[in-house]
Design an enzyme around this catalytic site. Sequence first.
Site, PDB file in Angstrom:
ATOM      1  N   TYR A  15       0.827  -1.202  -0.021  1.00 33.21           N
ATOM      2  CA  TYR A  15       0.046   0.130   0.038  1.00 33.21           C
ATOM      3  C   TYR A  15       0.870   1.464  -0.096  1.00 33.21           C
ATOM      4  O   TYR A  15       0.218   2.468   0.029  1.00 33.21           O
ATOM      5  CB  TYR A  15      -1.076  -0.119   1.106  1.00 33.21           C
ATOM      6  N   HIS A  20      -4.681   5.896  -1.852  1.00 33.79           N
ATOM      7  CA  HIS A  20      -5.138   5.815  -0.227  1.00 33.79           C
ATOM      8  C   HIS A  20      -4.332   6.187   0.835  1.00 33.79           C
ATOM      9  O   HIS A  20      -4.893   6.578   1.860  1.00 33.79           O
ATOM     10  CB  HIS A  20      -5.920   4.454  -0.025  1.00 33.79           C
ATOM     11  N   TYR A  64      -4.689  -0.080   9.992  1.00 32.79           N
ATOM     12  CA  TYR A  64      -5.459  -0.033   8.619  1.00 32.79           C
ATOM     13  C   TYR A  64      -6.199   1.196   8.790  1.00 32.79           C
ATOM     14  O   TYR A  64      -6.685   1.631   9.793  1.00 32.79           O
ATOM     15  CB  TYR A  64      -6.036  -1.269   8.394  1.00 32.79           C
ATOM     16  N   ASN A  66      -9.609   1.534   7.855  1.00 37.26           N
ATOM     17  CA  ASN A  66     -10.864   1.511   8.376  1.00 37.26           C
ATOM     18  C   ASN A  66     -11.059   1.340   9.769  1.00 37.26           C
ATOM     19  O   ASN A  66     -12.041   1.552  10.257  1.00 37.26           O
ATOM     20  CB  ASN A  66     -11.613   0.300   7.748  1.00 37.26           C
ATOM     21  N   ASP A  91      -7.035  11.179   2.023  1.00 36.73           N
ATOM     22  CA  ASP A  91      -7.114  11.315   0.742  1.00 36.73           C
ATOM     23  C   ASP A  91      -8.570  11.569   0.188  1.00 36.73           C
ATOM     24  O   ASP A  91      -9.575  11.174   1.084  1.00 36.73           O
ATOM     25  CB  ASP A  91      -6.903   9.946  -0.087  1.00 36.73           C
ATOM     26  N   ASN A 112     -14.192   5.674   4.750  1.00 32.29           N
ATOM     27  CA  ASN A 112     -14.230   4.818   6.031  1.00 32.29           C
ATOM     28  C   ASN A 112     -13.150   5.111   7.100  1.00 32.29           C
ATOM     29  O   ASN A 112     -13.637   4.832   8.178  1.00 32.29           O
ATOM     30  CB  ASN A 112     -13.870   3.389   5.376  1.00 32.29           C
TER      31      ASN A 112
END
Length: 185
Positions: A15, A20, A64, A66, A91, A112
């Site tokens: 990632y 994101h 993470y 969320n 973002d 989220n």
Amino acid sequence: MKLLLVGLGNIGVEYAYTRHNVGFLVVDYLAAQQKVTFRVSRLAATASFACKHHEVYMFKPTTYMNDSGKSVRYWLNHLKIPVEQSLTIVDDITLPFGTMRLRAKGSDAGHNGLKDIALALHSDCYPRLRVGIGHDFPKGGLADFVLGNFNTKEVEALNAHLDKACQILIAWCNGGIAHAMNQFN
């Protein structure tokens, strides 16, 4: 006075340079400018630096995207920083790539990470810097887009946008949300 900069993103090399993770990229860029390094701590990677009369803490949740709220709530409480002395960098697909907007509060707009922070804080009244990543994806392609890497054109412009984001963060640290909004929005 203590201040807290929260860069949102997902942990893991897969990632690292995705759209994101622009919140992580911004605080990483600022850390490099300030010549500080992040170290892994409870629920986050953390770093700090002095800015005028402020001790500025930066962190990247290790929970993470969320599940960011748990980390944000913990660090606000641990450092005894009021939520209005924090700024979350996130973002935003509704803004064109590289466009930035400061907000003192607001809805999660379907994000989220912001939604989880609002749930953890029992409020959406926390400052945020929304960093535009654009919305150049087909219907049903949102997840692939935000979790995808920047394209070649975006990579060429990325450092200039990260530098501008850091200017906004420093203006916020020096003068607060209204000052930074007047200067950059």
